[in-house]
Motif scaffolding. Structure first.
Motif, PDB file in Angstrom:
ATOM      1  N   TRP A 123       0.831  -1.195   0.000  1.00  0.00           N
ATOM      2  CA  TRP A 123       0.000   0.000   0.000  1.00  0.00           C
ATOM      3  C   TRP A 123       0.866   1.246   0.000  1.00  0.00           C
ATOM      4  O   TRP A 123       1.998   1.224   0.508  1.00  0.00           O
ATOM      5  CB  TRP A 123      -0.809   0.088   1.279  1.00  0.00           C
ATOM      6  N   HIS A 158      -5.560   4.398   2.207  1.00  0.00           N
ATOM      7  CA  HIS A 158      -4.377   3.938   1.481  1.00  0.00           C
ATOM      8  C   HIS A 158      -4.705   3.765   0.004  1.00  0.00           C
ATOM      9  O   HIS A 158      -5.874   3.750  -0.381  1.00  0.00           O
ATOM     10  CB  HIS A 158      -3.892   2.598   2.056  1.00  0.00           C
ATOM     11  N   SER A 175      -3.947   0.977  -2.781  1.00  0.00           N
ATOM     12  CA  SER A 175      -3.437  -0.388  -2.962  1.00  0.00           C
ATOM     13  C   SER A 175      -2.617  -0.454  -4.251  1.00  0.00           C
ATOM     14  O   SER A 175      -3.055   0.034  -5.294  1.00  0.00           O
ATOM     15  CB  SER A 175      -4.587  -1.386  -3.064  1.00  0.00           C
ATOM     16  N   THR A 226      -1.802  -6.643  -4.416  1.00  0.00           N
ATOM     17  CA  THR A 226      -2.627  -7.321  -3.416  1.00  0.00           C
ATOM     18  C   THR A 226      -2.527  -8.833  -3.484  1.00  0.00           C
ATOM     19  O   THR A 226      -3.109  -9.513  -2.649  1.00  0.00           O
ATOM     20  CB  THR A 226      -4.102  -6.919  -3.585  1.00  0.00           C
TER      21      THR A 226
END
Length: 171
Positions: A86, A124, A126, A129
């Motif tokens: 992040w 945040h 991303s 992931t």
């Protein structure tokens, strides 16, 4: 029918292009799935929620966000969070006010409960992931050495749902 909804602040094109460019360049040597980059980079203003009155909620959320107006964000250095990467966003008074206002609006008008995300707000962006932990750690190590945008002015938001399409608004 209940539908999963979301409200997100959109990263401006200049900052998004810079961040995605850095990530894609570095990822050529790592090979992580670039799932996140299929969508515009954004900051969730509230945890996605279920609502059975999509159109009404969309209108109310859009009106609320337009009333709040544009705002600045501070973007931190990349961090690892639960095997994700992040860019943390600083919680300014304005951003916290927007988040709290959304929670209050949706709770009062649509009986949307608050979640752990809502009570411990960590905005945040991303970047990655999914992927092997070692690959994620390697990418994180590369990213922290890069000069990423440190600020941005948020002027656009998106409100969407799992069934309805995303609608973009200028605030």
């Amino acid at each position: 029918m209940s539908e999963l909804m979301w409200a997100c602040a959109m990263l401006p094109e200049k900052e998004e292009t810079a961040i995605k460019g850095i990530c894609k360049r570095l990822n050529k040597g790592v090979g992580l799935p670039e799932t996140v980059f299929r969508f515009p980079l954004h900051i969730s203003l509230k945890k996605s929620w279920d609502c059975d009155r999509f159109e009404a909620a969309q209108t109310d959320v859009a009106d609320y966000l337009k009333h709040c107006g544009s705002f600045d964000i501070d973007i931190g250095k990349p961090i690892m969070h639960r095997n994700m990467i992040w860019l943390p966003v600083g919680v300014t008074e304005k951003l916290q006010e927007i988040h709290n206002g959304l929670n209050l609006l949706l709770e009062r008008k649509y009986a949307v409960p608050r979640t752990a995300f809502d009570t411990s707000f960590h905005p945040h962006i991303s970047l990655f992931t999914k992927g092997d932990h070692r690959d994620m750690a390697a990418m994180h190590e590369l990213l922290v050495k890069e000069a990423m945008p440190q600020t941005a002015r948020i002027r656009n938001v998106v409100i969407g749902g799992a069934v309805h399409r995303d609608t973009y608004y200028t605030i």
